[in-house]
Design an enzyme around this catalytic site. Structure first.
Site, PDB file in Angstrom:
ATOM      1  N   SER A 274       0.833  -1.206   0.000  1.00  0.00           N
ATOM      2  CA  SER A 274       0.000   0.000   0.000  1.00  0.00           C
ATOM      3  C   SER A 274       0.864   1.251   0.000  1.00  0.00           C
ATOM      4  CB  SER A 274      -0.916   0.015   1.218  1.00  0.00           C
ATOM      5  OG  SER A 274      -1.482   1.302   1.336  1.00  0.00           O
TER       6      SER A 274
ATOM      7  N   HIS B  51      -1.053  -1.190  -4.431  1.00  0.00           N
ATOM      8  CA  HIS B  51      -2.338  -0.861  -3.811  1.00  0.00           C
ATOM      9  C   HIS B  51      -2.406   0.655  -3.582  1.00  0.00           C
ATOM     10  CE1 HIS B  51      -5.879  -1.979  -1.357  1.00  0.00           C
ATOM     11  NE2 HIS B  51      -5.503  -1.025  -0.519  1.00  0.00           N
TER      12      HIS B  51
ATOM     13  N   ASP C  34      -4.669   3.755  -2.201  1.00  0.00           N
ATOM     14  CA  ASP C  34      -5.788   4.064  -1.306  1.00  0.00           C
ATOM     15  C   ASP C  34      -6.286   5.482  -1.545  1.00  0.00           C
ATOM     16  OD1 ASP C  34      -6.050   1.719   0.507  1.00  0.00           O
ATOM     17  OD2 ASP C  34      -3.949   2.171   0.926  1.00  0.00           O
TER      18      ASP C  34
ATOM     19  N   MET D  91      -8.972   8.333  -0.580  1.00  0.00           N
ATOM     20  CA  MET D  91      -9.883   8.696   0.530  1.00  0.00           C
ATOM     21  C   MET D  91     -10.461  10.082   0.280  1.00  0.00           C
ATOM     22  SD  MET D  91      -7.531   7.558   3.731  1.00  0.00           S
ATOM     23  CE  MET D  91      -6.622   6.020   3.725  1.00  0.00           C
TER      24      MET D  91
ATOM     25  N   HIS E 160      -8.104   1.080  -4.419  1.00  0.00           N
ATOM     26  CA  HIS E 160      -9.073   0.898  -3.319  1.00  0.00           C
ATOM     27  C   HIS E 160      -9.702   2.255  -3.012  1.00  0.00           C
ATOM     28  CE1 HIS E 160      -9.507  -0.115   1.274  1.00  0.00           C
ATOM     29  NE2 HIS E 160     -10.683  -0.015   0.684  1.00  0.00           N
TER      30      HIS E 160
ATOM     31  N   MET F 256     -11.960   4.529  -1.021  1.00  0.00           N
ATOM     32  CA  MET F 256     -12.693   4.744   0.236  1.00  0.00           C
ATOM     33  C   MET F 256     -13.409   6.075   0.111  1.00  0.00           C
ATOM     34  SD  MET F 256      -9.680   3.346   2.694  1.00  0.00           S
ATOM     35  CE  MET F 256      -8.500   3.423   1.356  1.00  0.00           C
TER      36      MET F 256
ATOM     37  N   MET G 148     -11.608  -5.680   5.079  1.00  0.00           N
ATOM     38  CA  MET G 148     -10.824  -4.720   5.873  1.00  0.00           C
ATOM     39  C   MET G 148     -10.569  -5.342   7.247  1.00  0.00           C
ATOM     40  SD  MET G 148     -10.015  -2.098   4.081  1.00  0.00           S
ATOM     41  CE  MET G 148      -9.059  -1.447   5.453  1.00  0.00           C
TER      42      MET G 148
ATOM     43  N   GLY H  91      -1.055   1.799   9.633  1.00  0.00           N
ATOM     44  CA  GLY H  91      -0.399   1.581  10.924  1.00  0.00           C
ATOM     45  C   GLY H  91      -1.306   1.191  12.075  1.00  0.00           C
TER      46      GLY H  91
ATOM     47  N   ASP I  43      -6.664  -6.374   4.136  1.00  0.00           N
ATOM     48  CA  ASP I  43      -6.008  -5.062   4.182  1.00  0.00           C
ATOM     49  C   ASP I  43      -6.152  -4.452   5.573  1.00  0.00           C
ATOM     50  OD1 ASP I  43      -5.055  -2.506   3.646  1.00  0.00           O
ATOM     51  OD2 ASP I  43      -6.711  -1.936   2.328  1.00  0.00           O
ATOM     52  N   GLY I  44      -5.010  -4.164   6.194  1.00  0.00           N
ATOM     53  CA  GLY I  44      -5.018  -3.481   7.486  1.00  0.00           C
ATOM     54  C   GLY I  44      -4.284  -4.267   8.555  1.00  0.00           C
ATOM     55  N   GLY I  45      -3.172  -3.735   9.025  1.00  0.00           N
ATOM     56  CA  GLY I  45      -2.443  -4.391  10.108  1.00  0.00           C
ATOM     57  C   GLY I  45      -1.793  -5.704   9.706  1.00  0.00           C
TER      58      GLY I  45
HETATM   59  C1  DX5 Z   1      -6.356   1.711   5.324  1.00  0.00           C
HETATM   60  C2  DX5 Z   1      -5.905   1.383   3.933  1.00  0.00           C
HETATM   61  C3  DX5 Z   1      -4.788   0.427   3.907  1.00  0.00           C
HETATM   62  C4  DX5 Z   1      -3.552   0.910   4.632  1.00  0.00           C
HETATM   63  C5  DX5 Z   1      -2.954  -0.285   5.284  1.00  0.00           C
HETATM   64  O1  DX5 Z   1      -7.546   2.402   5.290  1.00  0.00           O
HETATM   65  O2  DX5 Z   1      -6.961   0.817   3.170  1.00  0.00           O
HETATM   66  O3  DX5 Z   1      -4.476  -0.018   2.591  1.00  0.00           O
HETATM   67  O4  DX5 Z   1      -2.592   1.509   3.802  1.00  0.00           O
HETATM   68  O5  DX5 Z   1      -1.896   0.106   6.071  1.00  0.00           O
HETATM   69  P1  DX5 Z   1      -1.231  -0.869   7.132  1.00  0.00           P
HETATM   70  O6  DX5 Z   1      -0.737  -2.063   6.369  1.00  0.00           O
HETATM   71  O7  DX5 Z   1      -0.157  -0.033   7.727  1.00  0.00           O
HETATM   72  O8  DX5 Z   1      -2.307  -1.243   8.126  1.00  0.00           O
HETATM   73 ZN    ZN Z   2      -6.424  -0.161   1.201  1.00  0.00          ZN
END
Ligand code: DX5
Ligand code: ZN
Length: 214
Positions: free
Chosen positions: A6, A31, A33, A35, A64, A66, A135, A143, A173-175
């Site tokens: 990402s 990836h 993101d 927003m 992606h 959002m 998610m 992070g 995706d996430g953590g």
């Molecule tokens: C969060 C994004 C993710 C984000 C993940 O809303 O959709 O793609 O970059 O970041 P990490 O891997 O640090 O959780």
């Molecule tokens: Zn994402």
């Protein structure tokens, strides 16, 4: 394992260097993101930046969104050179129409579920989808810590895909990091998204290679 780093965690002051690193790496996709400050409480980057990145990368773009009303931007996403357009189930009133429009624009169609949205909401559209993104954090920020309930959702999604005969890939995706990635692979995940675990590492290429080997 397909790995989609990402770019949210990349160094925006030296984006070309980070993309050159990803080009050399075993990453399969990039990836991106997007927003809007409305669907999620943060604003990242938009189409002009993705277009610039598409000129630098040799990897397919996994976009992606959002954002609210993502259907308004199908042509814009295609014109950025995206291979996959990913919309949130919660942002689409007419999800079936949006998925067909994405396919008609020549892209792969993916749908994302927030942590609180049940897998069964995709029961009547799963055979139309190329990928489902679960998610594993509340979207909006890199992070954050992985939400453990995601493992149960992966199992429910795997069952739905198998029962329906859908060819959809499962993306998380996430953590995501090197600690939970093996368990995610075992649970049946096809695609890992990782931001801080890749860009925060001493050796990002090595982290990508370790994830890709799962
Ligand atoms: C969060 C994004 C993710 C984000 C993940 O809303 O959709 O793609 O970059 O970041 P990490 O891997 O640090 O959780
Ligand atoms: Zn994402």
């Amino acid at each position: 394992m397909i790995v989609s780093p990402s770019l949210l965690s990349a160094d925006f002051g030296h984006l070309a260097d980070d993309i050159a690193m990803l080009n050399r790496s075993q990453a399969h996709w990039l990836h991106c993101d997007v927003m809007d400050g409305t669907f999620v409480p943060n604003i990242s980057f938009g189409f002009p930046v993705i277009k610039a990145m598409s000129k630098l990368t040799v990897k397919p773009l996994d976009v992606h969104l959002m954002i609210v009303q993502p259907e308004k931007y199908i042509n814009a996403v295609r014109d950025c050179g995206a291979t996959i357009m990913n919309v949130h189930q919660e942002a689409c009133i007419h999800l079936d129409r949006t998925i067909h429009a994405i396919h008609q624009a020549g892209m792969k169609a993916a749908v994302t579920l927030n942590p609180s949205t049940p897998v069964c909401t995709l029961q009547d559209i799963i055979t139309e989808l190329d990928m489902v993104l679960l998610m594993s954090v509340n979207p909006g920020f890199g992070g954050q810590s992985y939400i453990e309930n995601t493992y149960a959702k992966i199992a429910r999604l795997r069952a739905l895909i198998n029962e329906s005969g859908s060819k959809a890939l499962i993306q998380v995706d996430g953590g995501v990091n090197l600690q939970n990635a093996p368990k995610l692979a075992q649970a049946g995940v096809d695609v890992l998204v990782a931001g801080s675990a890749v860009f925060g590492a001493q050796n990002p290429e090595q982290v990508i290679a370790q994830m890709a080997a799962l």
